[in-house]
Design an enzyme around this catalytic site. Structure first.
Site, PDB file in Angstrom:
ATOM      1  N   LYS A 100      -7.480   2.778 -34.121  1.00 14.69           N
ATOM      2  CA  LYS A 100      -8.266   1.747 -34.835  1.00 14.69           C
ATOM      3  C   LYS A 100      -9.753   2.090 -34.838  1.00 14.69           C
ATOM      4  O   LYS A 100     -10.462   1.789 -35.803  1.00 14.69           O
ATOM      5  CB  LYS A 100      -8.045   0.360 -34.222  1.00 14.69           C
TER       6      LYS A 100
ATOM      7  N   TYR B 260      -2.783  -1.739 -25.404  1.00 15.67           N
ATOM      8  CA  TYR B 260      -3.023  -1.335 -26.812  1.00 15.67           C
ATOM      9  C   TYR B 260      -3.214   0.193 -26.890  1.00 15.67           C
ATOM     10  O   TYR B 260      -2.853   0.826 -27.869  1.00 15.67           O
ATOM     11  CB  TYR B 260      -4.215  -2.090 -27.402  1.00 15.67           C
TER      12      TYR B 260
HETATM   13  P1  NAD Z   1       3.981  -5.654 -39.833  1.00 16.34           P
HETATM   14  O1  NAD Z   1       4.994  -5.006 -38.963  1.00 16.34           O
HETATM   15  O2  NAD Z   1       4.416  -6.792 -40.641  1.00 16.34           O
HETATM   16  O3  NAD Z   1       3.282  -4.565 -40.759  1.00 16.34           O
HETATM   17  C1  NAD Z   1       3.124  -3.218 -40.383  1.00 16.34           C
HETATM   18  C2  NAD Z   1       3.463  -2.393 -41.609  1.00 16.34           C
HETATM   19  O4  NAD Z   1       3.218  -1.004 -41.388  1.00 16.34           O
HETATM   20  C3  NAD Z   1       4.942  -2.523 -42.004  1.00 16.34           C
HETATM   21  O5  NAD Z   1       5.041  -3.010 -43.317  1.00 16.34           O
HETATM   22  C4  NAD Z   1       5.448  -1.098 -41.935  1.00 16.34           C
HETATM   23  O6  NAD Z   1       6.428  -0.810 -42.908  1.00 16.34           O
HETATM   24  C5  NAD Z   1       4.164  -0.332 -42.182  1.00 16.34           C
HETATM   25  N1  NAD Z   1       4.269   1.078 -41.803  1.00 16.34           N
HETATM   26  C6  NAD Z   1       4.404   1.634 -40.570  1.00 16.34           C
HETATM   27  N2  NAD Z   1       4.566   2.972 -40.671  1.00 16.34           N
HETATM   28  C7  NAD Z   1       4.516   3.259 -42.009  1.00 16.34           C
HETATM   29  C8  NAD Z   1       4.649   4.463 -42.766  1.00 16.34           C
HETATM   30  N3  NAD Z   1       4.883   5.655 -42.180  1.00 16.34           N
HETATM   31  N4  NAD Z   1       4.545   4.392 -44.120  1.00 16.34           N
HETATM   32  C9  NAD Z   1       4.337   3.208 -44.744  1.00 16.34           C
HETATM   33  N5  NAD Z   1       4.227   2.042 -44.082  1.00 16.34           N
HETATM   34  C10 NAD Z   1       4.317   2.066 -42.730  1.00 16.34           C
HETATM   35  O7  NAD Z   1       2.792  -6.084 -38.843  1.00 16.34           O
HETATM   36  P2  NAD Z   1       1.325  -6.663 -39.134  1.00 16.34           P
HETATM   37  O8  NAD Z   1       0.930  -7.305 -37.863  1.00 16.34           O
HETATM   38  O9  NAD Z   1       1.298  -7.391 -40.398  1.00 16.34           O
HETATM   39  O10 NAD Z   1       0.451  -5.314 -39.249  1.00 16.34           O
HETATM   40  C11 NAD Z   1      -0.332  -4.996 -40.370  1.00 16.34           C
HETATM   41  C12 NAD Z   1      -1.674  -4.411 -39.948  1.00 16.34           C
HETATM   42  O11 NAD Z   1      -2.428  -5.410 -39.275  1.00 16.34           O
HETATM   43  C13 NAD Z   1      -1.581  -3.220 -39.005  1.00 16.34           C
HETATM   44  O12 NAD Z   1      -2.572  -2.273 -39.340  1.00 16.34           O
HETATM   45  C14 NAD Z   1      -1.919  -3.834 -37.670  1.00 16.34           C
HETATM   46  O13 NAD Z   1      -2.465  -2.886 -36.778  1.00 16.34           O
HETATM   47  C15 NAD Z   1      -2.955  -4.845 -38.105  1.00 16.34           C
HETATM   48  N6  NAD Z   1      -3.248  -5.918 -37.147  1.00 16.34           N
HETATM   49  C16 NAD Z   1      -2.236  -6.691 -36.647  1.00 16.34           C
HETATM   50  C17 NAD Z   1      -2.531  -7.703 -35.737  1.00 16.34           C
HETATM   51  C18 NAD Z   1      -1.442  -8.560 -35.135  1.00 16.34           C
HETATM   52  O14 NAD Z   1      -1.667  -9.145 -34.073  1.00 16.34           O
HETATM   53  N7  NAD Z   1      -0.287  -8.696 -35.765  1.00 16.34           N
HETATM   54  C19 NAD Z   1      -3.861  -7.943 -35.376  1.00 16.34           C
HETATM   55  C20 NAD Z   1      -4.870  -7.143 -35.928  1.00 16.34           C
HETATM   56  C21 NAD Z   1      -4.551  -6.133 -36.811  1.00 16.34           C
HETATM   57  O1  0WE Z   2      -2.043  -3.184 -34.269  1.00 20.64           O
HETATM   58  C1  0WE Z   2      -1.227  -3.862 -33.694  1.00 20.64           C
HETATM   59  C2  0WE Z   2       0.184  -3.346 -33.470  1.00 20.64           C
HETATM   60  C3  0WE Z   2       0.475  -2.066 -34.183  1.00 20.64           C
HETATM   61  C4  0WE Z   2       1.756  -1.400 -33.778  1.00 20.64           C
HETATM   62  C5  0WE Z   2       2.882  -2.089 -33.340  1.00 20.64           C
HETATM   63  C6  0WE Z   2       4.039  -1.395 -33.005  1.00 20.64           C
HETATM   64  C7  0WE Z   2       5.268  -2.080 -32.470  1.00 20.64           C
HETATM   65  C8  0WE Z   2       6.520  -1.295 -32.811  1.00 20.64           C
HETATM   66  C9  0WE Z   2       1.815  -0.029 -33.862  1.00 20.64           C
HETATM   67  N1  0WE Z   2       2.940   0.660 -33.541  1.00 20.64           N
HETATM   68  C10 0WE Z   2       4.034  -0.002 -33.137  1.00 20.64           C
HETATM   69  N2  0WE Z   2       5.151   0.738 -32.829  1.00 20.64           N
HETATM   70  C11 0WE Z   2       6.359   0.175 -32.621  1.00 20.64           C
HETATM   71  O2  0WE Z   2       7.344   0.882 -32.323  1.00 20.64           O
HETATM   72  N3  0WE Z   2      -1.615  -5.089 -33.201  1.00 20.64           N
HETATM   73  C12 0WE Z   2      -3.011  -5.468 -33.287  1.00 20.64           C
HETATM   74  C13 0WE Z   2      -0.704  -6.032 -32.513  1.00 20.64           C
HETATM   75  C14 0WE Z   2      -0.744  -5.719 -31.066  1.00 20.64           C
HETATM   76  O3  0WE Z   2      -0.013  -4.714 -30.555  1.00 20.64           O
HETATM   77  C15 0WE Z   2      -0.305  -4.639 -29.199  1.00 20.64           C
HETATM   78  C16 0WE Z   2      -1.229  -5.627 -28.870  1.00 20.64           C
HETATM   79  C17 0WE Z   2      -1.526  -6.317 -30.064  1.00 20.64           C
HETATM   80  C18 0WE Z   2      -2.478  -7.439 -30.233  1.00 20.64           C
HETATM   81  C19 0WE Z   2       0.184  -3.757 -28.244  1.00 20.64           C
HETATM   82  C20 0WE Z   2      -0.239  -3.900 -26.919  1.00 20.64           C
HETATM   83  C21 0WE Z   2      -1.164  -4.865 -26.583  1.00 20.64           C
HETATM   84  C22 0WE Z   2      -1.679  -5.740 -27.560  1.00 20.64           C
END
Ligand code: NAD
Ligand code: 0WE
Length: 263
Positions: free
Chosen positions: A164, A157
């Site tokens: 975060k 991560y």
């Molecule tokens: P997702 O890919 O569906 O959403 C990520 C969003 O970020 C996308 O809509 C993308 O367009 C937007 N984004 C990135 N760069 C941007 C920019 N420059 N301007 C505007 N928008 C931008 O993935 P998700 O998992 O739904 O992620 C949403 C949030 O939840 C993130 O903050 C992520 O860190 C957090 N999160 C995800 C998880 C997981 O396991 N999926 C767990 C905990 C927290």
């Molecule tokens: O917040 C996240 C992921 C956010 C994220 C994901 C990407 C993938 C594509 C930010 N930047 C990028 N850039 C890209 O090019 N999570 C909580 C999901 C997540 O991501 C991980 C995790 C978990 C959980 C990455 C490594 C290890 C665990």
């Protein structure tokens, strides 16, 4: 009657039907909220339109949060359609893909560090500032999405964990800044969910399996569960809660060794 009836809420971060922002939008719409959406790039516009339409919304605005002008324009356009705003959902994160694998110390660059913090944390401050005027005098609420990697090291991560941690501090400082305006600011720390942001992360499936074995609920969580919590935190039912990080992770963060690890 839903608990978000008469609330106007802006959703930033829909990229697909699996996005946490999509689960949040659907949960909020189900509680009677009126929604508007932003999208990052033209490539995503059609998809966001589809999800907006499923939520009964026709307000869809471009907003790449790396550009001050796009943020400003989004709120100028929004203020032409709505006379006020009751909430903003920030569900946005980004770090260069190459920096989300291997050891933190090996993977992290100055540019990647800056990018991760700008897109994943500063943008929350920027949206709060841009939306402040429209949110005056309405008991509005801001929500963002965090991950346990903010407070514990997690393999791969890396720089996102630091971003975060910054985002969670952002929640506390925004809560203090906006409290006098009656605006609440909270985060949800979600367990891992398969979305575009987690697709292609090496070892992600193993991480989900580990949650299944460790979390008291014996499973990972869904975007619907995160969405319902976001809907609550954005509503007047949560009127006493601000500056808080609420875990929606099946209890994972509360456990030392999970039952499933010794069975
Ligand atoms: P997702 O890919 O569906 O959403 C990520 C969003 O970020 C996308 O809509 C993308 O367009 C937007 N984004 C990135 N760069 C941007 C920019 N420059 N301007 C505007 N928008 C931008 O993935 P998700 O998992 O739904 O992620 C949403 C949030 O939840 C993130 O903050 C992520 O860190 C957090 N999160 C995800 C998880 C997981 O396991 N999926 C767990 C905990 C927290
Ligand atoms: O917040 C996240 C992921 C956010 C994220 C994901 C990407 C993938 C594509 C930010 N930047 C990028 N850039 C890209 O090019 N999570 C909580 C999901 C997540 O991501 C991980 C995790 C978990 C959980 C990455 C490594 C290890 C665990």
């Amino acid at each position: 009657m839903g608990f978000l009836e008469n609330k106007k809420i802006l959703i930033a971060g829909v990229a697909s039907d699996r996005s946490i922002a999509t689960g949040t939008a659907l949960a909020m719409a189900a509680q009677g909220a009126e929604l508007a959406f932003t999208y990052q790039t033209e490539k995503l516009q059609k998809r966001v339109e589809k999800i907006a339409s499923a939520c009964g919304s026709t307000i869809i605005l471009p907003c790449d949060v790396s550009e001050d002008e796009q943020i400003e324009n989004a709120f100028i356009k929004l203020s032409k359609q709505w006379d006020g705003l009751d909430g903003i959902v920030h569900s946005i994160a980004f770090a260069p893909r190459e920096e989300l694998k291997g050891l933190f110390l090996d993977a992290t660059t100055r540019d990647g560090f800056n990018m991760a913090h700008e897109i994943s944390s500063y943008s929350f401050t920027a949206l709060a500032r841009a939306g402040r005027e429209m949110m005056q005098g309405r008991n509005a609420a801001l929500i963002t999405m965090s991950y346990i990697g903010a407070v514990r090291s997690m393999p791969g991560y890396n720089v996102m964990g630091l971003a975060k941690a910054s985002l969670e501090a952002n929640v506390r400082y925004l809560a203090q800044s906006l409290g006098p305006d009656g605006i609440r600011v909270n985060a949800i720390s979600a367990g891992p969910i398969k979305t575009l942001a987690s697709a292609g992360i090496s070892g992600f499936k193993k991480m989900l399996d580990f949650y299944d074995k460790t979390a008291p609920l014996g499973r990972s969580v869904t975007i619907e569960e995160v969405g319902n919590t976001a809907a609550f935190l954005c509503s007047d039912l949560a009127s006493g809660i601000t500056g808080e990080i609420t875990y929606v992770d099946g209890g994972f963060s509360t456990v030392g060794i999970g039952t499933g690890m010794v069975e």
